[in-house]
Scaffold this motif. Structure first.
Motif, PDB file in Angstrom:
ATOM      1  N   GLN A   1       0.815  -1.218   0.000  1.00 31.81           N
ATOM      2  CA  GLN A   1       0.000   0.000   0.000  1.00 31.81           C
ATOM      3  C   GLN A   1       0.846   1.265   0.000  1.00 31.81           C
ATOM      4  O   GLN A   1       0.508   2.240  -0.659  1.00 31.81           O
ATOM      5  CB  GLN A   1      -0.921   0.003   1.223  1.00 31.81           C
ATOM      6  CG  GLN A   1      -1.816   1.214   1.312  1.00 31.81           C
ATOM      7  CD  GLN A   1      -2.712   1.160   2.532  1.00 31.81           C
ATOM      8  OE1 GLN A   1      -2.912   0.118   3.136  1.00 31.81           O
ATOM      9  NE2 GLN A   1      -3.265   2.293   2.894  1.00 31.81           N
ATOM     10  N   HIS A   2       1.963   1.249   0.712  1.00 31.15           N
ATOM     11  CA  HIS A   2       2.790   2.446   0.846  1.00 31.15           C
ATOM     12  C   HIS A   2       4.067   2.395   0.008  1.00 31.15           C
ATOM     13  O   HIS A   2       4.946   3.237   0.176  1.00 31.15           O
ATOM     14  CB  HIS A   2       3.109   2.697   2.316  1.00 31.15           C
ATOM     15  CG  HIS A   2       1.878   2.997   3.106  1.00 31.15           C
ATOM     16  ND1 HIS A   2       1.244   4.212   3.051  1.00 31.15           N
ATOM     17  CD2 HIS A   2       1.126   2.212   3.924  1.00 31.15           C
ATOM     18  CE1 HIS A   2       0.171   4.190   3.819  1.00 31.15           C
ATOM     19  NE2 HIS A   2       0.070   2.978   4.349  1.00 31.15           N
ATOM     20  N   GLN A   3       4.135   1.407  -0.887  1.00 29.70           N
ATOM     21  CA  GLN A   3       5.274   1.288  -1.795  1.00 29.70           C
ATOM     22  C   GLN A   3       6.600   1.276  -1.027  1.00 29.70           C
ATOM     23  O   GLN A   3       7.588   1.903  -1.424  1.00 29.70           O
ATOM     24  CB  GLN A   3       5.268   2.423  -2.829  1.00 29.70           C
ATOM     25  CG  GLN A   3       3.981   2.532  -3.637  1.00 29.70           C
ATOM     26  CD  GLN A   3       3.776   1.325  -4.540  1.00 29.70           C
ATOM     27  OE1 GLN A   3       4.585   1.053  -5.404  1.00 29.70           O
ATOM     28  NE2 GLN A   3       2.710   0.580  -4.324  1.00 29.70           N
ATOM     29  N   ALA A   4       6.616   0.573   0.095  1.00 29.41           N
ATOM     30  CA  ALA A   4       7.786   0.547   0.976  1.00 29.41           C
ATOM     31  C   ALA A   4       8.968  -0.146   0.300  1.00 29.41           C
ATOM     32  O   ALA A   4       8.806  -1.105  -0.460  1.00 29.41           O
ATOM     33  CB  ALA A   4       7.443  -0.151   2.283  1.00 29.41           C
ATOM     34  N   ARG A   5      10.138   0.372   0.609  1.00 34.18           N
ATOM     35  CA  ARG A   5      11.400  -0.179   0.102  1.00 34.18           C
ATOM     36  C   ARG A   5      12.157  -0.733   1.303  1.00 34.18           C
ATOM     37  O   ARG A   5      12.705   0.018   2.091  1.00 34.18           O
ATOM     38  CB  ARG A   5      12.193   0.917  -0.607  1.00 34.18           C
ATOM     39  CG  ARG A   5      11.441   1.459  -1.829  1.00 34.18           C
ATOM     40  CD  ARG A   5      12.090   2.683  -2.428  1.00 34.18           C
ATOM     41  NE  ARG A   5      12.039   3.799  -1.480  1.00 34.18           N
ATOM     42  CZ  ARG A   5      12.840   4.855  -1.533  1.00 34.18           C
ATOM     43  NH1 ARG A   5      13.760   4.950  -2.466  1.00 34.18           N
ATOM     44  NH2 ARG A   5      12.732   5.826  -0.648  1.00 34.18           N
ATOM     45  N   CYS A   6      12.145  -2.074   1.431  1.00 32.35           N
ATOM     46  CA  CYS A   6      12.601  -2.735   2.652  1.00 32.35           C
ATOM     47  C   CYS A   6      13.834  -3.603   2.418  1.00 32.35           C
ATOM     48  O   CYS A   6      13.954  -4.254   1.379  1.00 32.35           O
ATOM     49  CB  CYS A   6      11.489  -3.620   3.200  1.00 32.35           C
ATOM     50  SG  CYS A   6       9.925  -2.772   3.477  1.00 32.35           S
ATOM     51  N   PHE A   7      14.676  -3.632   3.453  1.00 32.30           N
ATOM     52  CA  PHE A   7      15.880  -4.452   3.453  1.00 32.30           C
ATOM     53  C   PHE A   7      15.956  -5.156   4.801  1.00 32.30           C
ATOM     54  O   PHE A   7      15.884  -4.521   5.849  1.00 32.30           O
ATOM     55  CB  PHE A   7      17.128  -3.586   3.238  1.00 32.30           C
ATOM     56  CG  PHE A   7      17.139  -2.891   1.909  1.00 32.30           C
ATOM     57  CD1 PHE A   7      17.740  -3.472   0.811  1.00 32.30           C
ATOM     58  CD2 PHE A   7      16.514  -1.660   1.754  1.00 32.30           C
ATOM     59  CE1 PHE A   7      17.727  -2.830  -0.433  1.00 32.30           C
ATOM     60  CE2 PHE A   7      16.498  -1.013   0.523  1.00 32.30           C
ATOM     61  CZ  PHE A   7      17.104  -1.607  -0.566  1.00 32.30           C
ATOM     62  N   CYS A   8      16.097  -6.491   4.751  1.00 32.50           N
ATOM     63  CA  CYS A   8      16.179  -7.263   5.983  1.00 32.50           C
ATOM     64  C   CYS A   8      17.399  -8.168   5.914  1.00 32.50           C
ATOM     65  O   CYS A   8      17.912  -8.467   4.837  1.00 32.50           O
ATOM     66  CB  CYS A   8      14.924  -8.100   6.180  1.00 32.50           C
ATOM     67  SG  CYS A   8      14.687  -9.354   4.909  1.00 32.50           S
ATOM     68  N   LEU A   9      17.855  -8.605   7.062  1.00 29.85           N
ATOM     69  CA  LEU A   9      19.011  -9.495   7.113  1.00 29.85           C
ATOM     70  C   LEU A   9      18.605 -10.932   6.823  1.00 29.85           C
ATOM     71  O   LEU A   9      17.541 -11.385   7.262  1.00 29.85           O
ATOM     72  CB  LEU A   9      19.676  -9.411   8.488  1.00 29.85           C
ATOM     73  CG  LEU A   9      20.330  -8.072   8.792  1.00 29.85           C
ATOM     74  CD1 LEU A   9      20.768  -8.019  10.242  1.00 29.85           C
ATOM     75  CD2 LEU A   9      21.509  -7.822   7.863  1.00 29.85           C
ATOM     76  N   ALA A  10      19.461 -11.638   6.097  1.00 27.90           N
ATOM     77  CA  ALA A  10      19.210 -13.044   5.791  1.00 27.90           C
ATOM     78  C   ALA A  10      19.382 -13.904   7.037  1.00 27.90           C
ATOM     79  O   ALA A  10      18.716 -14.921   7.198  1.00 27.90           O
ATOM     80  CB  ALA A  10      20.155 -13.520   4.689  1.00 27.90           C
TER      81      ALA A  10
END
Length: 137
Positions: A83-92
Motif C-alpha cells: 500500500q505504501h510502496q515501501a522499500r525494505c531491506f532485511c538481514l538473511a
C-alpha cells in the motif's frame, strides 16, 4: 560532519536492529538515518506496531532496514509494504551480533543504494556479500 553514503536514501532503522550500536556504525559510515526510538521516543517505541512504522517511514520516502524477513509472511505487514510502496531491506541471518548486522548492511551499501533508488514495493534480503530480492506476494 558525516559523510553521506553515495545515492543512499534516508534510512529508517527498526528496533529489531537495536537502538545504539547498529545505528552508530551505519552513521559512522555516512548513512543518514532515523531509528524507530528517535522517531517515536522512548519508551513509546516499544509499543509501535510494524504496520504503523512501515507506513509512516515509507510515507517519508525512507528505505527501511530491519532484522529479519518474517515480516513478509505477515498479511498486515505485507499489505502495508504494498500500500505504501515501501522499500525494505532485511538481514538473511537474524542470529547475528550487532556489529555483524551492521557489517552486512555496510558491505552492501552500493547494492542497497542502487535498489533503494527504485520505486517500491520491495523487500531485499541482505546477506554477507550480496542482496537478493524476496517475493512479498
Amino acid at each position: 560532519m558525516s559523510r553521506r553514503a553515495p545515492r543512499l536514501p534516508h534510512v529508517f532503522v527498526d528496533r529489531s536492529l537495536g537502538r545504539i550500536l547498529v545505528p552508530q556504525l551505519l552513521r559512522e559510515a555516512g548513512v543518514q538515518l532515523t531509528t524507530l526510538a528517535e522517531y517515536y521516543g522512548i519508551p513509546q517505541d516499544e509499543g509501535v506496531e510494524d504496520v504503523t512504522w512501515i507506513a509512516e517511514a515509507a510515507q517519508q520516502g525512507w528505505i527501511l532496514f530491519m532484522e529479519d524477513d518474517r515480516i513478509r509472511r505477515r498479511p498486515a505487514e505485507r499489505a502495508m509494504i504494498h500500500q505504501h510502496q515501501a522499500r525494505c531491506f532485511c538481514l538473511a541471518n537474524a542470529n547475528l551480533r550487532s556489529s555483524e548486522m551492521a557489517q552486512c548492511y555496510l558491505r552492501n551499501l552500493p547494492a542497497i543504494a542502487r535498489a533503494g533508488a527504485q520505486p517500491g514495493p520491495f523487500l531485499y534480503s541482505v546477506q554477507a556479500g550480496r542482496i537478493e530480492k524476496l517475493a512479498i506476494n
